[in-house]
Scaffold this motif. Structure first.
Motif, short mmCIF file in Angstrom:
data_model
loop_
_atom_site.label_atom_id
_atom_site.label_comp_id
_atom_site.label_asym_id
_atom_site.label_seq_id
_atom_site.Cartn_x
_atom_site.Cartn_y
_atom_site.Cartn_z
N GLU A 182 0.83 -1.12 -0.13
CA GLU A 182 0.03 -0.04 0.11
C GLU A 182 0.84 1.17 -0.11
O GLU A 182 1.81 1.28 0.96
CB GLU A 182 -0.83 0.27 1.25
CG GLU A 182 -1.79 1.09 1.22
CD GLU A 182 -2.77 1.06 2.54
OE1 GLU A 182 -3.14 2.32 3.08
OE2 GLU A 182 -2.99 0.02 3.06
N VAL A 183 0.58 2.25 -1.06
CA VAL A 183 1.16 3.43 -0.95
C VAL A 183 1.12 4.10 0.30
O VAL A 183 -0.05 4.28 0.79
CB VAL A 183 0.99 4.25 -2.18
CG1 VAL A 183 1.49 5.52 -2.15
CG2 VAL A 183 1.44 3.52 -3.34
N HIS A 184 2.11 4.53 0.95
CA HIS A 184 2.21 5.26 2.32
C HIS A 184 2.08 6.80 2.05
O HIS A 184 1.53 7.51 2.68
CB HIS A 184 2.99 4.81 3.33
CG HIS A 184 3.19 5.52 4.48
ND1 HIS A 184 1.98 5.59 5.44
CD2 HIS A 184 4.07 6.23 5.04
CE1 HIS A 184 2.46 6.24 6.39
NE2 HIS A 184 3.56 6.74 6.33
N LYS A 185 3.07 7.21 1.50
CA LYS A 185 3.59 8.39 1.29
C LYS A 185 4.42 8.90 -0.08
O LYS A 185 4.80 8.26 -0.57
CB LYS A 185 4.70 8.85 2.36
CG LYS A 185 4.90 10.25 2.50
CD LYS A 185 5.88 10.27 3.76
CE LYS A 185 6.33 11.82 3.92
NZ LYS A 185 7.30 11.94 5.06
N VAL A 186 3.98 10.06 -0.79
CA VAL A 186 4.51 10.63 -1.84
C VAL A 186 4.56 12.11 -1.68
O VAL A 186 4.17 12.91 -1.23
CB VAL A 186 3.36 10.38 -3.16
CG1 VAL A 186 4.08 10.75 -4.18
CG2 VAL A 186 3.01 8.91 -3.10
N GLU A 187 6.10 12.31 -2.04
CA GLU A 187 6.38 13.65 -2.08
C GLU A 187 7.10 13.97 -3.29
O GLU A 187 7.93 12.95 -3.74
CB GLU A 187 7.67 13.90 -0.85
CG GLU A 187 6.97 13.68 0.49
CD GLU A 187 8.04 14.06 1.53
OE1 GLU A 187 9.21 13.86 1.37
OE2 GLU A 187 7.50 14.11 2.86
N CYS A 188 6.74 15.07 -3.93
CA CYS A 188 7.10 15.31 -5.54
C CYS A 188 7.69 16.98 -5.46
O CYS A 188 7.49 17.59 -4.64
CB CYS A 188 6.06 15.11 -6.24
SG CYS A 188 5.53 13.58 -6.58
N ASP A 189 8.67 16.73 -6.50
CA ASP A 189 8.86 18.09 -6.93
C ASP A 189 8.74 18.11 -8.42
O ASP A 189 7.82 17.03 -8.89
CB ASP A 189 10.66 18.45 -6.62
CG ASP A 189 11.55 17.45 -7.20
OD1 ASP A 189 11.23 17.14 -8.50
OD2 ASP A 189 12.46 17.28 -6.74
N ALA A 190 9.14 18.93 -9.25
CA ALA A 190 8.84 19.13 -10.71
C ALA A 190 9.08 17.83 -11.40
O ALA A 190 8.52 17.39 -12.50
CB ALA A 190 9.61 20.19 -11.30
#
Length: 122
Positions: free
Chosen positions: A70-78
């Motif tokens: 299960e996806v828990h956390k997603v942090e993105c930049d460009a």
């Protein structure tokens, strides 16, 4: 009519980068857990797919002791997203059954030609 279907495909991945990558990361793990190497391979970045064919991917990347993800956390930049995955794993301990344990995995997803791809090293 053709333009309409192209537009529909383009909007399937709508939302914020975090939402899009979360869906793609979950789909990747769902494919791995089902043993669908073709689907899982399709999420890999272009450089990986140029260096590693699907058969080699299947032999080297599909084996898993995970029974749930299960996806828990997603942090993105460009251009890049870091994804945390909660895994349920049945570790292979000969002669012992300890049940399912929780593990955490990290992935990197890169934006390539307008589509988010899982970064794998060849």
């Amino acid at each position: 009519m053709a333009a309409l279907s192209l537009t529909a495909c383009a909007t399937m991945d709508s939302g914020t980068p975090e939402q899009i990558v979360a869906k793609r990361a979950q789909a990747y793990w769902d494919a791995r857990l089902k043993g669908d190497a073709s689907a899982a391979y399709g999420f890999a970045n272009d450089a990986f797919r140029q260096a590693v064919d699907e058969d080699k991917f299947k032999r080297g990347h599909m084996a898993t002791f995970a029974v749930g993800a299960e996806v828990h956390k997603v942090e993105c930049d460009a251009q890049k997203c870091d994804v945390g995955i909660n895994l349920k794993v049945n570790p292979p301990l000969p002669g012992k059954k300890i049940g399912t344990i929780d593990m955490y995995s990290k992935q990197t997803w890169l934006l390539e030609d307008g589509q988010w791809k899982l970064y794998l090293e060849p």
